[in-house]
Design a protein around this motif. Structure first.
Motif, PDB file in Angstrom:
ATOM      1  N   ARG A 196       0.830  -1.204   0.000  1.00  0.00           N
ATOM      2  CA  ARG A 196       0.000   0.000   0.000  1.00  0.00           C
ATOM      3  C   ARG A 196       0.863   1.252   0.000  1.00  0.00           C
ATOM      4  N   GLU A 197       1.974   1.233   0.754  1.00  0.00           N
ATOM      5  CA  GLU A 197       2.869   2.389   0.775  1.00  0.00           C
ATOM      6  C   GLU A 197       3.527   2.589  -0.577  1.00  0.00           C
ATOM      7  N   HIS A 198       3.842   1.505  -1.272  1.00  0.00           N
ATOM      8  CA  HIS A 198       4.360   1.611  -2.640  1.00  0.00           C
ATOM      9  C   HIS A 198       3.350   2.338  -3.525  1.00  0.00           C
ATOM     10  N   ALA A 199       2.079   1.960  -3.407  1.00  0.00           N
ATOM     11  CA  ALA A 199       1.039   2.561  -4.234  1.00  0.00           C
ATOM     12  C   ALA A 199       0.893   4.049  -3.934  1.00  0.00           C
ATOM     13  N   VAL A 200       0.939   4.406  -2.648  1.00  0.00           N
ATOM     14  CA  VAL A 200       0.836   5.811  -2.258  1.00  0.00           C
ATOM     15  C   VAL A 200       2.019   6.600  -2.802  1.00  0.00           C
ATOM     16  N   LEU A 201       3.226   6.052  -2.690  1.00  0.00           N
ATOM     17  CA  LEU A 201       4.421   6.724  -3.178  1.00  0.00           C
ATOM     18  C   LEU A 201       4.356   6.966  -4.682  1.00  0.00           C
ATOM     19  N   ALA A 202       3.914   5.956  -5.430  1.00  0.00           N
ATOM     20  CA  ALA A 202       3.839   6.094  -6.886  1.00  0.00           C
ATOM     21  C   ALA A 202       2.870   7.201  -7.280  1.00  0.00           C
TER      22      ALA A 202
ATOM     23  N   LEU B  19      -0.113  13.811  -7.450  1.00  0.00           N
ATOM     24  CA  LEU B  19      -1.469  13.833  -6.918  1.00  0.00           C
ATOM     25  C   LEU B  19      -1.478  14.286  -5.461  1.00  0.00           C
ATOM     26  N   SER B  20      -2.528  14.988  -5.077  1.00  0.00           N
ATOM     27  CA  SER B  20      -2.712  15.400  -3.696  1.00  0.00           C
ATOM     28  C   SER B  20      -3.147  14.206  -2.857  1.00  0.00           C
ATOM     29  N   ASN B  21      -3.085  14.361  -1.525  1.00  0.00           N
ATOM     30  CA  ASN B  21      -3.536  13.286  -0.642  1.00  0.00           C
ATOM     31  C   ASN B  21      -4.998  12.927  -0.914  1.00  0.00           C
ATOM     32  N   GLN B  22      -5.816  13.951  -1.168  1.00  0.00           N
ATOM     33  CA  GLN B  22      -7.233  13.702  -1.436  1.00  0.00           C
ATOM     34  C   GLN B  22      -7.408  12.894  -2.715  1.00  0.00           C
ATOM     35  N   ALA B  23      -6.651  13.250  -3.766  1.00  0.00           N
ATOM     36  CA  ALA B  23      -6.748  12.532  -5.037  1.00  0.00           C
ATOM     37  C   ALA B  23      -6.232  11.097  -4.903  1.00  0.00           C
TER      38      ALA B  23
ATOM     39  N   TYR C 209      -0.430   6.418   6.019  1.00  0.00           N
ATOM     40  CA  TYR C 209       0.517   5.723   5.141  1.00  0.00           C
ATOM     41  C   TYR C 209       1.690   6.636   4.775  1.00  0.00           C
ATOM     42  N   THR C 210       1.390   7.905   4.537  1.00  0.00           N
ATOM     43  CA  THR C 210       2.442   8.849   4.166  1.00  0.00           C
ATOM     44  C   THR C 210       3.452   9.030   5.290  1.00  0.00           C
ATOM     45  N   THR C 211       2.941   9.199   6.512  1.00  0.00           N
ATOM     46  CA  THR C 211       3.827   9.359   7.668  1.00  0.00           C
ATOM     47  C   THR C 211       4.715   8.132   7.850  1.00  0.00           C
ATOM     48  N   SER C 212       4.115   6.945   7.738  1.00  0.00           N
ATOM     49  CA  SER C 212       4.875   5.710   7.880  1.00  0.00           C
ATOM     50  C   SER C 212       5.926   5.577   6.781  1.00  0.00           C
ATOM     51  N   MET C 213       5.532   5.901   5.533  1.00  0.00           N
ATOM     52  CA  MET C 213       6.423   5.774   4.388  1.00  0.00           C
ATOM     53  C   MET C 213       7.644   6.665   4.527  1.00  0.00           C
ATOM     54  N   PHE C 214       7.424   7.930   4.904  1.00  0.00           N
ATOM     55  CA  PHE C 214       8.545   8.840   5.058  1.00  0.00           C
ATOM     56  C   PHE C 214       9.432   8.445   6.221  1.00  0.00           C
TER      57      PHE C 214
ATOM     58  N   LEU D 165      11.697   5.793   4.963  1.00  0.00           N
ATOM     59  CA  LEU D 165      12.676   6.291   3.994  1.00  0.00           C
ATOM     60  C   LEU D 165      13.649   7.290   4.621  1.00  0.00           C
ATOM     61  N   GLY D 166      13.389   7.668   5.875  1.00  0.00           N
ATOM     62  CA  GLY D 166      14.287   8.599   6.545  1.00  0.00           C
ATOM     63  C   GLY D 166      14.155  10.014   6.056  1.00  0.00           C
ATOM     64  N   ILE D 167      12.971  10.370   5.549  1.00  0.00           N
ATOM     65  CA  ILE D 167      12.744  11.716   5.027  1.00  0.00           C
ATOM     66  C   ILE D 167      11.800  12.454   5.952  1.00  0.00           C
ATOM     67  N   THR D 168      12.166  13.668   6.342  1.00  0.00           N
ATOM     68  CA  THR D 168      11.317  14.476   7.209  1.00  0.00           C
ATOM     69  C   THR D 168      10.159  15.025   6.420  1.00  0.00           C
ATOM     70  N   ASP D 169       8.950  14.792   6.899  1.00  0.00           N
ATOM     71  CA  ASP D 169       7.749  15.283   6.226  1.00  0.00           C
ATOM     72  C   ASP D 169       7.614  16.778   6.466  1.00  0.00           C
ATOM     73  N   ASP D 170       6.980  17.473   5.515  1.00  0.00           N
ATOM     74  CA  ASP D 170       6.665  18.885   5.690  1.00  0.00           C
ATOM     75  C   ASP D 170       5.370  19.186   4.962  1.00  0.00           C
ATOM     76  N   GLU D 171       4.982  20.440   4.951  1.00  0.00           N
ATOM     77  CA  GLU D 171       3.708  20.797   4.361  1.00  0.00           C
ATOM     78  C   GLU D 171       3.826  21.131   2.889  1.00  0.00           C
TER      79      GLU D 171
END
Length: 215
Positions: free
Chosen positions: A154-160, A166-170, A185-190, A193-199
């Motif tokens: 599922r995280e692969h699908a979200v990343l792709a 695409l926005s989170n809503q899309a 899923y986005t929070t878990s994925m980042f 991957l060791g990437i800090t999430d931002d807005e």
């Protein structure tokens, strides 16, 4: 929008001009070679440009290098690469500056005018518009595969879908998931991957692609 079309094949260039104008936008200039493309990008600084990769004089990667050179002079200058080829080295460099306003589509993946103009508008707005086939090519190396190995299906699908711009809503609509589920899923994925999430969603997409494509 004020648009530049850089394509060496006359029929394709003329067809894109007519299509763009049919949607109510203005083509301010056209170019048929790499040097012409760079000069036109810097002179007109259009709202967005459509640029082929392989152009005269050498039919190698002149168009893509012209786009890189122009964005070095004008950071964030919006460019949609439209080509039959994925030039991995320069494509990664184009994505790596983190300024947004980037798209990369294969010509064979453009099926209708709405899709094409939507990509142009997204890039002109500072977003990303990535062909899934291009993403697959860029993420196909061994280092990328190792980094992606810890993600769930599922995280692969979200990343792709995120990499497509695409926005989170899309993404939620595409995967039939709620906004809160996509956020989870986005929070878990980042985190994996060791990437800090931002807005800054578009910068986040570029950061993911850059990270995955650096050895």
């Amino acid at each position: 929008m004020r648009i530049l079309v850089a394509e060496d094949l006359y029929l394709l260039r003329d067809g894109m001009v007519r299509l763009i104008e049919a949607y109510g936008h203005e083509v301010v200039a056209t170019a048929a070679t790499g040097p012409e493309t760079l000069d036109a990008l810097l002179k007109w600084r259009p709202d967005v440009s459509v640029v082929d990769v392989r152009m005269p004089p050498d039919q190698s990667d002149e168009g893509l290098r012209a786009a890189l050179a122009a964005r070095a002079e004008v950071p964030g200058l919006p460019v949609l690469i439209l080509s039959q080829h994925v030039e991995q080295l320069y494509a990664r460099e184009l994505l790596a500056d983190g300024a947004g306003g980037i798209g990369y589509f294969l010509k064979e993946s453009v099926f209708d005018g709405d899709q094409f103009v939507d990509a142009l508008e997204r890039v002109a707005g500072g977003g990303t518009a990535m062909d899934p086939a291009v993403i697959a090519k860029l993420l196909g190396g061994g280092s990328a595969t190792r980094r992606l190995g810890g993600l769930t299906e599922r995280e692969h699908a979200v990343l792709a879908l995120m990499a497509e711009g695409l926005s989170n809503q899309a993404i939620g609509q595409r995967l039939f998931l709620s906004d809160s589920a996509i956020s989870k899923y986005t929070t878990s994925m980042f985190g994996k991957l060791g990437i800090t999430d931002d807005e800054a969603g578009n910068r986040r997409v570029l950061a993911v692609l850059t990270y995955l494509n650096n050895p």
